[in-house]
Design a protein around this motif. Structure first.
Motif, PDB file in Angstrom:
ATOM      1  N   GLY A 127      12.030 -11.402 -13.345  1.00 19.69           N
ATOM      2  CA  GLY A 127      11.387 -10.444 -12.459  1.00 19.69           C
ATOM      3  C   GLY A 127      10.077 -10.949 -11.900  1.00 19.69           C
ATOM      4  O   GLY A 127       9.591 -10.445 -10.885  1.00 19.69           O
ATOM      5  N   TYR A 128       9.486 -11.951 -12.562  1.00 26.52           N
ATOM      6  CA  TYR A 128       8.224 -12.526 -12.096  1.00 26.52           C
ATOM      7  C   TYR A 128       8.439 -13.797 -11.267  1.00 26.52           C
ATOM      8  O   TYR A 128       7.470 -14.413 -10.833  1.00 26.52           O
ATOM      9  CB  TYR A 128       7.334 -12.871 -13.298  1.00 26.52           C
ATOM     10  N   LEU A 129       9.684 -14.204 -11.075  1.00 20.17           N
ATOM     11  CA  LEU A 129       9.991 -15.449 -10.385  1.00 20.17           C
ATOM     12  C   LEU A 129      10.568 -15.182  -8.999  1.00 20.17           C
ATOM     13  O   LEU A 129      10.947 -14.059  -8.673  1.00 20.17           O
ATOM     14  CB  LEU A 129      10.990 -16.273 -11.209  1.00 20.17           C
ATOM     15  N   VAL A 130      10.624 -16.233  -8.194  1.00 19.91           N
ATOM     16  CA  VAL A 130      11.200 -16.142  -6.851  1.00 19.91           C
ATOM     17  C   VAL A 130      12.640 -16.634  -6.911  1.00 19.91           C
ATOM     18  O   VAL A 130      12.882 -17.778  -7.329  1.00 19.91           O
ATOM     19  CB  VAL A 130      10.407 -16.997  -5.846  1.00 19.91           C
TER      20      VAL A 130
ATOM     21  N   LEU B 224      12.270 -24.954  -0.742  1.00 14.06           N
ATOM     22  CA  LEU B 224      13.354 -24.237  -1.405  1.00 14.06           C
ATOM     23  C   LEU B 224      13.733 -22.956  -0.670  1.00 14.06           C
ATOM     24  O   LEU B 224      14.554 -22.183  -1.157  1.00 14.06           O
ATOM     25  CB  LEU B 224      12.951 -23.914  -2.853  1.00 14.06           C
ATOM     26  N   GLY B 225      13.142 -22.731   0.497  1.00 15.72           N
ATOM     27  CA  GLY B 225      13.540 -21.603   1.329  1.00 15.72           C
ATOM     28  C   GLY B 225      12.973 -20.262   0.907  1.00 15.72           C
ATOM     29  O   GLY B 225      13.496 -19.215   1.335  1.00 15.72           O
ATOM     30  N   ALA B 226      11.911 -20.244   0.091  1.00 14.89           N
ATOM     31  CA  ALA B 226      11.300 -18.975  -0.305  1.00 14.89           C
ATOM     32  C   ALA B 226      10.538 -18.370   0.871  1.00 14.89           C
ATOM     33  O   ALA B 226       9.709 -19.045   1.489  1.00 14.89           O
ATOM     34  CB  ALA B 226      10.352 -19.186  -1.482  1.00 14.89           C
ATOM     35  N   GLU B 227      10.814 -17.125   1.192  1.00 15.15           N
ATOM     36  CA  GLU B 227      10.128 -16.476   2.302  1.00 15.15           C
ATOM     37  C   GLU B 227       8.747 -15.974   1.905  1.00 15.15           C
ATOM     38  O   GLU B 227       7.853 -15.857   2.742  1.00 15.15           O
ATOM     39  CB  GLU B 227      10.978 -15.315   2.825  1.00 15.15           C
ATOM     40  N   SER B 228       8.565 -15.641   0.630  1.00 16.70           N
ATOM     41  CA  SER B 228       7.271 -15.155   0.155  1.00 16.70           C
ATOM     42  C   SER B 228       7.116 -15.495  -1.321  1.00 16.70           C
ATOM     43  O   SER B 228       8.093 -15.794  -2.006  1.00 16.70           O
ATOM     44  CB  SER B 228       7.148 -13.640   0.360  1.00 16.70           C
ATOM     45  N   VAL B 229       5.880 -15.468  -1.788  1.00 13.29           N
ATOM     46  CA  VAL B 229       5.585 -15.719  -3.198  1.00 13.29           C
ATOM     47  C   VAL B 229       4.650 -14.626  -3.689  1.00 13.29           C
ATOM     48  O   VAL B 229       3.918 -14.014  -2.912  1.00 13.29           O
ATOM     49  CB  VAL B 229       4.938 -17.104  -3.412  1.00 13.29           C
ATOM     50  N   ARG B 230       4.668 -14.388  -5.002  1.00 13.40           N
ATOM     51  CA  ARG B 230       3.811 -13.354  -5.581  1.00 13.40           C
ATOM     52  C   ARG B 230       3.149 -13.850  -6.859  1.00 13.40           C
ATOM     53  O   ARG B 230       1.996 -14.213  -6.880  1.00 13.40           O
ATOM     54  CB  ARG B 230       4.621 -12.080  -5.836  1.00 13.40           C
ATOM     55  N   TRP B 231       3.892 -13.895  -7.948  1.00  6.55           N
ATOM     56  CA  TRP B 231       3.317 -14.309  -9.224  1.00  6.55           C
ATOM     57  C   TRP B 231       3.201 -15.833  -9.273  1.00  6.55           C
ATOM     58  O   TRP B 231       4.083 -16.556  -8.843  1.00  6.55           O
ATOM     59  CB  TRP B 231       4.197 -13.832 -10.379  1.00  6.55           C
ATOM     60  N   SER B 232       2.090 -16.323  -9.835  1.00  9.92           N
ATOM     61  CA  SER B 232       1.852 -17.754  -9.956  1.00  9.92           C
ATOM     62  C   SER B 232       1.895 -18.174 -11.420  1.00  9.92           C
ATOM     63  O   SER B 232       2.008 -17.338 -12.326  1.00  9.92           O
ATOM     64  CB  SER B 232       0.485 -18.113  -9.361  1.00  9.92           C
ATOM     65  N   CYS B 233       1.789 -19.473 -11.656  1.00  8.73           N
ATOM     66  CA  CYS B 233       1.762 -19.983 -13.036  1.00  8.73           C
ATOM     67  C   CYS B 233       0.634 -19.348 -13.840  1.00  8.73           C
ATOM     68  O   CYS B 233       0.825 -18.949 -14.992  1.00  8.73           O
ATOM     69  CB  CYS B 233       1.584 -21.502 -13.016  1.00  8.73           C
TER      70      CYS B 233
ATOM     71  N   GLY C 135      19.252 -20.382  -8.920  1.00  5.62           N
ATOM     72  CA  GLY C 135      18.060 -20.809  -9.631  1.00  5.62           C
ATOM     73  C   GLY C 135      16.840 -19.983  -9.258  1.00  5.62           C
ATOM     74  O   GLY C 135      16.908 -19.045  -8.458  1.00  5.62           O
ATOM     75  N   TRP C 136      15.698 -20.366  -9.860  1.00 10.00           N
ATOM     76  CA  TRP C 136      14.454 -19.621  -9.644  1.00 10.00           C
ATOM     77  C   TRP C 136      13.303 -20.578  -9.410  1.00 10.00           C
ATOM     78  O   TRP C 136      13.377 -21.763  -9.737  1.00 10.00           O
ATOM     79  CB  TRP C 136      14.160 -18.736 -10.855  1.00 10.00           C
ATOM     80  N   LEU C 137      12.235 -20.014  -8.842  1.00 19.27           N
ATOM     81  CA  LEU C 137      11.033 -20.776  -8.506  1.00 19.27           C
ATOM     82  C   LEU C 137       9.812 -20.056  -9.056  1.00 19.27           C
ATOM     83  O   LEU C 137       9.698 -18.836  -8.928  1.00 19.27           O
ATOM     84  CB  LEU C 137      10.909 -20.920  -6.987  1.00 19.27           C
ATOM     85  N   LEU C 138       8.903 -20.818  -9.664  1.00 20.81           N
ATOM     86  CA  LEU C 138       7.598 -20.295 -10.055  1.00 20.81           C
ATOM     87  C   LEU C 138       6.543 -21.107  -9.317  1.00 20.81           C
ATOM     88  O   LEU C 138       6.337 -22.279  -9.616  1.00 20.81           O
ATOM     89  CB  LEU C 138       7.381 -20.409 -11.564  1.00 20.81           C
ATOM     90  N   PRO C 139       5.867 -20.512  -8.313  1.00 18.10           N
ATOM     91  CA  PRO C 139       4.869 -21.260  -7.551  1.00 18.10           C
ATOM     92  C   PRO C 139       3.562 -21.420  -8.314  1.00 18.10           C
ATOM     93  O   PRO C 139       3.294 -20.699  -9.288  1.00 18.10           O
ATOM     94  CB  PRO C 139       4.677 -20.405  -6.296  1.00 18.10           C
ATOM     95  N   ALA C 140       2.749 -22.362  -7.871  1.00 20.04           N
ATOM     96  CA  ALA C 140       1.451 -22.603  -8.507  1.00 20.04           C
ATOM     97  C   ALA C 140       0.373 -21.713  -7.927  1.00 20.04           C
ATOM     98  O   ALA C 140      -0.649 -21.462  -8.575  1.00 20.04           O
ATOM     99  CB  ALA C 140       1.054 -24.066  -8.352  1.00 20.04           C
ATOM    100  N   SER C 141       0.574 -21.224  -6.702  1.00 21.56           N
ATOM    101  CA  SER C 141      -0.431 -20.397  -6.053  1.00 21.56           C
ATOM    102  C   SER C 141       0.254 -19.514  -5.028  1.00 21.56           C
ATOM    103  O   SER C 141       1.480 -19.539  -4.889  1.00 21.56           O
ATOM    104  CB  SER C 141      -1.502 -21.268  -5.383  1.00 21.56           C
TER     105      SER C 141
END
Length: 373
Positions: free
Chosen positions: A205-208, A178-187, A214-220
């Motif tokens: 604010g906790y999502l990518v 999905l082209g996310a350059e970085s991730v922070r908050w997880s499930c 749209g938004w992304l919530l990573p698992a890790s």
């Protein structure tokens, strides 16, 4: 609350929060949120108190202790990022040229009419958030790619909020696709701080943010960690249904516990299957299992037959008919150079047949998800 009011309010909240591509990340979560109780299945409604059970509800965290904000982690090591080549278009230049020559008269009219029909299916309004779970019988068959394609299509056609949720903590590729350059908050992080009092502008604010919407919530955070547990999965999906019209879940592979729970509780199911004889055979076993669930799961299941090579020898028509015997729908996704190259999926770079197949898949899944009450 009517569907129009909910969509209007959601979009209004988004517009007041600033540009969608740059949501503000809170430095600290709401203080001492009270965990809601589990409701009867299917009783959650958009805007109603969020049903949840999870680490917080189980008392695994002392609400008096502050949540430590995780560090932002790049999805691709910067030392490796420079080795990525330029993305290829799904169709070669020669193929695009031949198609331009053939696009005449009635063929154009038919294609426009079919595209309009599919768009209307994808755009079906909802009054409660719909969850579409994507899984497979094994890894490496395009599960995350199918999830990303669905997310791209829904974001392209729908005006209401769409979430891509990664529920596979084993080094999943959804953030990269999905082209996310970085991730922070997880499930797991979000499960501890979700509260019924939170607004959509708080949650994002906790999502990518995803570049095309749209938004992304990573698992890790991109490292091998503990697998996502069922309680955390249920906490997050049940709570986020309040805020997002469509949530596309990238599950772990079957027979994982979270995957089985997701397939059992989702409004619609997509099984990614490789376009091979053994892949079709294994997928039929999964469909036969779904037929044994207490509710009509097969009626809301779509199989995505994915080709990993341009030289597939499988009789796709015969294989599709074999899978349709169970009552599930089947959509074939052809080999695409853009998808085969890895990296972020860009709508403009997809081949025509791939884009049409992905739209068909989204329409089939959405139609089934809306039929579930």
């Amino acid at each position: 609350m009517s569907q129009g009011d909910w969509q209007h309010d959601a979009l209004r909240e988004l517009s007041q929060s600033g540009p969608a591509a740059e949501p503000s990340t809170p430095t600290s979560p709401p203080e001492q949120p009270e965990p809601p109780e589990d409701p009867p299945p299917g009783s959650s409604r958009m805007g109603a108190p969020v049903p949840a059970s999870g680490p917080q509800a189980a008392g695994s965290r002392d609400p008096r202790l502050p949540i430590q904000t995780p560090e932002s982690v790049p999805t691709v090591d910067p030392r490796l990022a420079g080795t990525l080549g330029r993305p290829l278009h799904g169709d070669s230049m020669a193929r695009r040229a031949r198609r331009s020559v053939r696009m005449l008269g009635s063929s154009v009219t038919r294609e426009v009419a079919e595209g309009t029909r599919l768009a209307q299916e994808v755009q079906q309004p909802v009054t409660t958030g719909r969850v579409i779970a994507v899984t497979s019988i094994r890894g490496g068959v395009g599960k995350s790619t199918v999830t990303a394609l669905l997310s791209r299509i829904f974001n392209h056609y729908r005006r209401d909020p769409v979430l891509a949720l990664e529920a596979d903590a084993a080094l999943g590729t959804l953030p990269v696709r999905l082209g996310a350059e970085s991730v922070r908050w997880s499930c797991s992080d979000l499960a501890q701080i979700l509260s019924p009092s939170m607004q959509l502008t708080d949650v994002i604010g906790y999502l990518v943010p995803v570049a095309d919407g749209g938004w992304l919530l990573p698992a890790s955070q991109g490292h091998v960690g503990p697998p996502l547990d069922v309680r955390t999965y249920r906490t997050v999906t049940l709570a986020l249904r309040r805020y997002f019209a469509v949530t596309v879940v990238d599950c772990e592979t079957l027979p994982g516990e979270v995957a089985r729970t997701a397939m059992d509780t989702a409004h619609a199911r997509v099984v990614a299957a490789p376009m091979t004889a053994e892949g079709v055979n294994g997928t039929r076993v999964v469909l036969d299992w779904l037929a044994q669930l207490p509710h009509a799961a097969l009626a809301s299941t779509v199989v995505a037959l994915t080709a990993s090579s341009p030289d597939t020898t499988l009789d796709v028509r015969g294989a599709s008919a074999y899978l349709r015997e169970t009552g599930a729908a089947v959509v074939s996704i052809p080999y695409d150079r853009h998808l085969g190259g890895g990296g972020p999926i860009l709508n403009a770079m997809l081949g025509r047949e791939t884009r049409e197949a992905a739209t068909t898949l989204a329409a089939e899944a959405m139609r089934r998800a809306v039929q579930v009450r």
